[in-house]
Design a protein around this motif. Structure first.
Motif, mmCIF file in Angstrom:
data_model
loop_
_atom_site.group_PDB
_atom_site.id
_atom_site.type_symbol
_atom_site.label_atom_id
_atom_site.label_comp_id
_atom_site.label_asym_id
_atom_site.label_seq_id
_atom_site.Cartn_x
_atom_site.Cartn_y
_atom_site.Cartn_z
ATOM 1 N N THR A 24 119.941 11.997 -57.494
ATOM 2 C CA THR A 24 120.411 10.826 -58.230
ATOM 3 C C THR A 24 119.568 9.594 -57.916
ATOM 4 N N VAL A 25 118.650 9.748 -56.933
ATOM 5 C CA VAL A 25 117.853 8.591 -56.521
ATOM 6 C C VAL A 25 116.548 8.559 -57.324
ATOM 7 N N THR A 28 110.775 5.098 -56.133
ATOM 8 C CA THR A 28 110.456 3.670 -56.067
ATOM 9 C C THR A 28 108.949 3.445 -56.048
ATOM 10 N N ASN A 67 108.804 8.978 -48.945
ATOM 11 C CA ASN A 67 110.120 8.783 -49.564
ATOM 12 C C ASN A 67 110.525 9.973 -50.423
ATOM 13 N N PRO A 69 111.586 13.080 -50.107
ATOM 14 C CA PRO A 69 112.806 13.885 -49.971
ATOM 15 C C PRO A 69 114.019 13.295 -50.688
ATOM 16 N N HIS A 70 114.051 11.979 -50.826
ATOM 17 C CA HIS A 70 115.210 11.352 -51.456
ATOM 18 C C HIS A 70 115.308 11.668 -52.942
ATOM 19 N N SER A 73 117.095 17.314 -54.787
ATOM 20 C CA SER A 73 118.496 17.567 -54.429
ATOM 21 C C SER A 73 118.637 18.495 -53.222
#
Lengths: 299, 584
Positions: A24-25, A28, A67, A69-70, A73
């Motif tokens: 869901t992230v 960035t 970043n 892994p974020h 799921s």
């Protein structure tokens, strides 16, 4: 006894458990960052192998690429700078039923974490290590990295880099790696093949991805690579030939090879560690009560 | 109380430590209390090393002061140690090896010449066999029955060839008989009796405790004086199902242990101060990702490489402050192997209950000295259950759920439906970062405070669950000696010696040096008539912690940083000064 570690409180279901997909992230990363191609390739690879989310752990260090892994799921461990591989190794040895993917950048893997990189390869721990190599430090806003080219002017090298860059492919070959590949984030399907084959490889699979930093590296751009890369598999390279792999590894300039440099079959650390032959450590019985005789040695 | 001390001295490579271990076992098997101090240098061959074993009919807690029997393999040993031999004692040596510096032999001390080299030549060309003859002679004068020594030697050399065992037995017996023909058994030799005791070093006790607690993974990089934890674990790894990994460095060691813990096993790393300094960043990661972790920090003399084979308690400040920012931790400081065994178990329980790092503070003196322990003191706790039972499945699973205790439900990779990312960046209950696009914006700012508060609340729970301060010995007392870790041993012996001189003292124990349990500690400090702080460091680090946390100053101090262990006589002398200065 292996049952004592059975997964608790999970309702039985006729439906297959969810596969690794996007989380869901939202990423960035800067628009146009090479790392979008890498996360897409990893997602394609794990989906192709039909790996359920809960059986995959993605480990990273620090840096833009870490970043990652974020954004998927699976389980993730987003650790400190340079320590991707020891954390990933610990996870594998605790539970070698898990699929463990290491991710990170060139600073993380070949600078601060370089010692671990060499050792993980000589151990042949079953980890697929995908580096997003942009030849620059991005998150700290543009300093030279261990793979920055000679002469590269950065914030920390305003007069140009005067150290020879690390060649991760050659370093991997020298360290006894059993699966050594280079990908390009501008060719996601090709990269997904390299990652998928790395995930099923017997041991440590290293995939160094040319993943351009669109903000801080104006030299090693998408265009730079598009003009130079060629595929080893289309060039008649035999990945079982270590000498040929070395020759290809030394190519960097007008032509940059991508694809599988080298692959060989060797037992993994987990296979050679006798204790793990009884099954995943996390599911083995623990404690001393079965061995009261151990106290006798102290008499 | 009857007690005797036996000291062996020579050069590194002479086999002094194994002689020491064998004589210690010879006493422990007869039910005596014993303590063995292995004093060595950072050289593999040469230099000067010595080993002292003290044995007693009553509990003892240190190497004591002086010795009764000295077996010297070189003149330097006589030079250094003969003046420490008490009246009625004996110096054993072989005149074929060196000329005795007679002026170093105190009045009332005998000399026994034993032809150890000649005895050795009877069996082998290996000169090291002379040791066995010397051991036999010393054991004879210490009152050890031949049968006991015979069995100890046989067990110690059991894995070597039959010849080696037979030569050692033969040479020892010859030395033993020779001594009894030419000298008398020491009149303070304690009689045996009672069940055989175990002989454990602090490190063995820690390793055993870790195994009992269900530790399944140890990653470590060699560093004196922590290495023998890895040695014991590695030797028993297959029997116990423990993966032991010698890492490429301490950075890897701690990160591997954190990875293994995250992966679902109880995991530990062990090191000394230099290695711990390298682990500091990852220690904070264990705190931030709320990953259980046990770290053994066996201190040695610092700073920097310091005195690698000498003891100190100089790393308390490092342990208290290790890591950028703030996160909950506990520091347990056992005093002896029996406590170290229990502390290791407790460390794993606390680490798991509070999902945070727990440090087990040892030091060279505790880690490497030999102590007898009653077998009953090594109680085997119930085997721990699998960790795969912690979190409940559910759509709303939050790995870092904000709870009153600060402890959140833990999930392990492999459990379906509970996936999360453990982040070393600040994150919310779901593990999503609040360090990038949410940092500095109101929602992120508020969440940061909530998450810090959640983690730091564990300190309250740690303080409630960890062992609390207590007083050992008579209450009230004229003097309360405040000590932590291995310093407690010599303090206990000093208290006994003071009692014999008519001074009533007790020991204020702080088994958990952090979080300092102020509510329990302050009344004990206030109840003390006068205090003496005893620590093996330059600045009184524990005293500073006590003052910072309680406002109570411990003005009278015995601080020592020469690398040597505390001797009861030093504490007795300082205690008398304090009592006298305060009109005691």
């Amino acid at each position: 006894m292996a049952d004592s570690g059975a997964v608790a409180a999970v309702p039985t279901t006729d439906h297959p458990l969810p596969l690794v997909g996007k989380s869901t992230v939202k990423p960035t990363w800067c628009p146009g960052c090479g790392d979008y191609g890498v996360v897409a390739a990893i997602e394609m690879a794990v989906k192709r192998l039909r790996l359920p989310s809960h059986e995959v752990v993605i480990v990273s260090g620090i840096g833009c690429s870490s970043n990652l892994p974020h954004f998927l799921s699976a389980y993730g461990f987003h650790g400190i700078h340079g320590r991707v591989l020891p954390v990933a190794e610990g996870i594998r040895w605790a539970n070698h039923e898990l699929t463990v993917i290491g991710t990170g950048g060139d600073g993380d893997g070949f600078g601060i974490g370089c010692g671990h990189f060499v050792h993980a390869m000589r151990r042949n721990v079953k980890i697929c290590y995908v580096t997003m190599d942009n030849e620059i430090y991005g998150l700290t806003t543009g300093q030279a990295s261990p793979t920055s080219e000679l002469g590269h002017r950065t914030k920390s090298t305003p007069f140009g880099v005067i150290e020879r860059p690390i060649d991760p492919i050659a370093l991997a070959l020298a360290s006894g790696a059993t699966y050594v590949a280079r990908g390009f984030s501008g060719d996601v399907k090709h990269l997904a093949d390299l990652v998928a084959n790395g995930l099923t490889h017997r041991g440590f699979a290293f995939v160094d991805v040319m993943s351009p930093c669109v903000t801080y590296n104006k030299i090693n751009t998408f265009d730079f690579f598009r003009q130079r890369v060629y595929k080893l598999e289309s060039a008649g390279h035999d990945p079982s030939d270590l000498v040929a792999a070395w020759q290809r590894a030394l190519e960097w300039g007008e032509k940059i090879p991508i694809g599988l440099f080298y692959k060989t079959d060797r037992p993994t650390y987990e296979e050679l560690e006798e204790v793990l032959s009884a099954g995943p450590l996390a599911r083995q019985p623990a404690g001393l009560r079965a061995h009261p005789e151990i106290l006798d040695e102290f008499v | 109380m009857t007690e005797i001390s036996v000291r062996f001295g020579g050069a590194a490579g002479d086999g002094i430590a194994s002689l020491g271990e064998m004589i210690t076992r010879s006493f422990s098997r007869r039910g005596l209390h014993a303590m063995g101090l292995n004093a060595y240098q950072s050289v593999i061959r040469g230099g000067h090393v010595w080993f002292q074993t003290r044995a007693s009919t009553d509990p003892i807690h240190s190497q004591g002061d002086g010795t009764d029997l000295l077996y010297a393999l070189d003149a330097l040993t006589v030079e250094i140690h003969a003046p420490e031999v008490r009246r009625g004692g004996t110096v054993i040596f072989d005149p074929e090896k060196f000329t005795l510096p007679r002026d170093r032999i105190p009045t009332g001390v005998s000399v026994l010449e034993v032809p150890t080299l000649a005895i050795a030549r009877k069996y082998s060309t290996q000169a090291i066999l002379q040791n066995a003859a010397g051991l036999g002679a010393a054991a004879a004068l210490a009152g050890v029955p031949w049968a006991t020594l015979h069995d100890v030697i046989q067990d110690s050399f059991g894995r070597k060839s039959d010849n080696v065992v037979q030569w050692n037995l033969g040479a020892s017996e010859d030395g033993y008989r020779y001594a009894l023909e030419h000298a008398a058994v020491h009149d303070r030799a304690p009689a045996g009796g009672g069940a055989a005791k175990l002989v454990l070093t602090g490190n063995q006790a820690i390793a055993l405790g870790a195994a009992a607690a269900g530790c399944k993974f140890l990653s470590q990089y060699p560093m004196t004086p922590a290495s023998s934890i890895m040695h014991w674990m590695a030797a028993h790894s297959r029997a116990l199902g423990i993966v032991v990994k010698q890492a490429e460095d301490e950075l890897a060691a701690i990160n591997m242990a954190i990875g293994a813990s995250f992966g679902g096993v109880r995991a530990m790393t062990a090191t000394s101060g230099g290695g711990f300094a390298l682990m500091v960043e990852a220690l904070g990661m264990a705190g931030m990702t709320e990953t259980p972790l046990v770290v053994v920090e066996s201190q040695r003399s610092g700073p920097s490489t310091g005195l690698p084979t000498k003891t100190e308690q100089g790393d308390l400040n490092l342990m208290l402050g290790a890591g950028q920012g703030e996160f909950p931790r506990a520091i347990l400081a056992p005093a002896d192997p029996a406590e170290a065994y229990r502390a290791a178990i407790r460390a794993f329980e606390l680490a798991e209950a509070f999902q945070t790092p727990v440090l087990l503070a040892s030091d060279l003196h505790l880690s490497e000295s030999y102590f007898t322990v009653d077998r009953e003191a090594i109680a085997l706790p119930p085997d721990p259950p699998s960790l795969f039972t912690v979190a409940e499945n559910g759509h709303e699973y939050r790995r870092y759920e904000i709870t009153p205790s600060g402890v959140s439900p833990r999930a392990l990779p492999g459990q379906p439906g509970l996936q999360f990312v453990a982040g070393s960046d600040e994150h919310d209950e779901w593990g999503h970062l609040i360090s990038d696009v949410r940092s500095g914006v109101p929602e992120g700012v508020a969440k940061r405070v909530e998450m810090m508060d959640k983690r730091m609340r564990k300190l309250r729970g740690l303080a409630d669950a960890a062992p609390t301060p207590f007083v050992e010995g008579p209450v009230p007392a004229e003097l309360t000696i405040v000590a932590w870790g291995s310093s407690v041993g010599p303090v206990r012996d000093a208290v006994a010696n003071l009692r014999a001189e008519g001074i009533v003292a007790n020991v204020l124990r702080v088994p958990t040096v952090y979080p300092l349990q102020v509510e329990a500690l302050v009344p004990l400090l206030r109840a003390a008539r006068r205090t003496l702080l005893v620590e093996l460091n330059y600045s009184g680090q524990f005293g500073r912690l006590v003052r910072a946390e309680t406002g109570i100053e411990l003005p009278e101090r015995l601080l020592k940083y020469d690398g040597e262990p505390l001797y009861p006589r030093e504490i007795v002398a300082r205690a008398k000064e304090v009592v006298r200065a305060h009109g005691g």
